[in-house]
Scaffold this active site. Structure first.
Site, mmCIF file in Angstrom:
data_model
loop_
_atom_site.group_PDB
_atom_site.id
_atom_site.type_symbol
_atom_site.label_atom_id
_atom_site.label_comp_id
_atom_site.label_asym_id
_atom_site.label_seq_id
_atom_site.Cartn_x
_atom_site.Cartn_y
_atom_site.Cartn_z
ATOM 1 N N ASP A 1 34.432 43.054 25.574
ATOM 2 C CA ASP A 1 34.896 41.453 25.420
ATOM 3 C C ASP A 1 33.855 40.500 25.848
ATOM 4 O OD1 ASP A 1 34.564 42.137 28.146
ATOM 5 O OD2 ASP A 1 36.862 41.699 28.624
ATOM 6 N N ASN B 1 45.882 40.518 37.759
ATOM 7 C CA ASN B 1 47.263 40.546 37.035
ATOM 8 C C ASN B 1 47.505 41.659 35.962
ATOM 9 O OD1 ASN B 1 45.449 39.996 34.988
ATOM 10 N ND2 ASN B 1 45.948 37.952 34.646
ATOM 11 N N HIS C 1 45.376 42.647 33.859
ATOM 12 C CA HIS C 1 44.702 42.663 32.466
ATOM 13 C C HIS C 1 43.655 43.534 32.203
ATOM 14 C CE1 HIS C 1 41.568 39.720 33.772
ATOM 15 N NE2 HIS C 1 40.938 40.643 33.832
ATOM 16 N N GLU D 1 45.430 39.965 28.245
ATOM 17 C CA GLU D 1 46.023 39.266 29.693
ATOM 18 C C GLU D 1 47.520 39.489 29.263
ATOM 19 O OE1 GLU D 1 44.428 37.971 31.786
ATOM 20 O OE2 GLU D 1 43.212 36.295 31.454
HETATM 21 C C1 F6R Z 1 35.164 42.815 31.740
HETATM 22 C C2 F6R Z 1 36.898 42.991 31.646
HETATM 23 C C3 F6R Z 1 37.588 42.360 32.892
HETATM 24 C C4 F6R Z 1 37.295 43.000 34.009
HETATM 25 C C5 F6R Z 1 38.365 42.582 35.056
HETATM 26 C C6 F6R Z 1 38.132 42.983 36.483
HETATM 27 O O1 F6R Z 1 34.462 43.229 30.696
HETATM 28 O O2 F6R Z 1 37.097 43.322 30.723
HETATM 29 O O3 F6R Z 1 38.907 43.007 32.114
HETATM 30 O O4 F6R Z 1 37.326 44.377 34.177
HETATM 31 O O5 F6R Z 1 38.528 41.144 35.154
HETATM 32 O O6 F6R Z 1 37.138 42.087 36.863
HETATM 33 P P1 F6R Z 1 36.130 42.604 38.284
HETATM 34 O O7 F6R Z 1 35.646 43.852 38.132
HETATM 35 O O8 F6R Z 1 35.098 41.526 38.428
HETATM 36 O O9 F6R Z 1 37.268 42.412 39.407
#
Ligand code: F6R
Length: 264
Positions: free
Chosen positions: A67, A136, A138, A143
Site C-alpha cells: 500500500d 482493528n 486491517h 479496513e
Molecule cells: C503497512 C500495512 C498495515 C500495517 C498495520 C500494522 O504496509 O499494510 O496494514 O501492517 O497497520 O502497522 P504496525 O506494524 O505499525 O503496527
C-alpha cells in the site's frame, strides 16, 4: 492456520526473516510482497544483516508493496516508498527498478490500481506476502467492511488507522486520509502469507483473525481461507487466544516431524 508463538518481537523478526531467506534460496527470483509499519522493521534489519554476511542475495528478487498513501510522492519522508528505501532497499542488492510500491502521486489513481494488479500478474504472482495487522484487524489498508474479494483500489482510512499512524507525522504535517492498497482478494492470491504481530495492542485483532468468524469486520480473518499462511506472533499478541497450548503443541509436533524427515 499455522500459528507460531514466540517469546518476543526479536524472535518474531528472526523467525520471519528466516522464512523469507529460505524462500529466496529456494527461488532466487522470488516475487516478494512487502509491508510497511513498525512491525516489519526488525525483520528488514535481519534481512539486511543476512545480505551483509553473504547468507542471501536479492539480486534477482522483485517486490510489490501492499500500500501507499494517496497524495504523497515517493520522496516524501512519510511515503511508504521512502520508508522501503530507507528500511530495506538501500541496504541490499535488490534492483530498485524491480521494486514496486503503489504510486501515491498517480494522476489517475483508478487506472494505477488496475495497472498494479496487471504488473503483479505479469510477474507470475506474489510468491510470499509479508503482512502486519492493524488493531482493528486491517491488512494492507483493507479496513473493516472491505470486501473479502477486493482488488487493488483506492481506500479511505478509518479514524482508528489515521490516529494510529499520526505518530509518524509532525503536528502540522499533512496526513493523507486515502490510500491505494492491494485488496484482500489480491493478498489471498499470494502463494504464501506470513503475518507478523507483536505486542498486547494486537491481541484482540489476532484473536479475531485466528478464532473469530470469517468476517469483513476483521479483514485478516479472510486468511483463514488461505492454504499457506503462517502467523508469527509474540506471547503478548497471543495473550487473548483461547487455544495457545494447542497451537504450541502443533508447532512442536510439526518440528519433530520435519526433523525426522530431514526437512526444514
Ligand atoms: C503497512 C500495512 C498495515 C500495517 C498495520 C500494522 O504496509 O499494510 O496494514 O501492517 O497497520 O502497522 P504496525 O506494524 O505499525 O503496527
Amino acid at each position: 492456520m499455522k500459528v507460531v508463538i514466540l517469546k518476543d518481537a526479536a524472535e518474531v523478526a528472526k523467525y520471519g526473516a528466516d522464512i523469507f531467506i529460505k524462500q529466496i534460496k529456494r527461488k532466487p527470483d522470488s516475487v516478494l510482497g512487502l509491508a510497511t509499519g513498525s512491525t516489519p522493521v526488525a525483520l528488514y534489519k535481519e534481512l539486511i544483516a543476512a545480505y551483509q554476511s553473504g547468507r542471501v542475495s536479492f539480486k534477482n528478487v522483485s517486490s510489490f508493496n501492499l500500500d501507499e498513501y494517496l497524495g504523497l510522492t515517493g520522496t516524501h519522508p512519510q511515503s511508504y516508498r521512502y520508508f522501503m528505501n530507507q528500511q530495506l532497499f538501500d541496504h541490499i542488492d535488490i534492483e530498485k527498478s524491480q521494486t514496486a510500491v503503489p504510486p501515491g502521486d498517480a494522476e489517475d489513481p483508478f487506472s494505477a490500481c488496475e495497472q498494479y494488479e496487471h504488473n503483479i500478474k505479469q510477474k507470475g504472482g506474489i510468491d510470499i506476502q509479508l503482512l502486519g495487522i492493524g488493531r482493528n484487524g486491517h491488512i494492507g489498508f483493507n479496513e473493516p467492511s472491505s470486501s473479502l474479494m477486493s482488488r487493488t483500489r483506492v481506500k479511505t482510512l478509518t479514524r482508528a488507522t489515521i490516529d494510529d499512524n499520526a505518530r509518524f507525522f509532525g503536528p502540522d504535517e499533512y496526513q493523507p486520509h486515502l490510500s491505494i492498497t492491494m485488496g484482500i482478494g489480491t493478498i489471498l492470491e499470494s502463494k504464501k502469507v506470513v503475518l507478523l504481530a507483536t505486542g498486547a495492542n494486537k491481541a484482540e485483532a489476532i484473536k479475531a483473525t485466528v478464532e473469530g468468524p470469517l468476517t469483513a469486520a476483521c479483514p485478516a480473518s479472510a486468511l483463514q481461507m488461505h492454504e499457506h499462511v503462517v502467523l508469527v506472533i509474540d506471547e503478548a499478541a497471543a495473550s487473548q487466544l483461547a487455544d495457545v497450548d494447542f497451537y504450541k503443541h502443533i508447532e512442536m509436533e510439526n518440528q519433530k516431524l520435519l526433523e525426522r524427515l530431514g526437512r526444514d
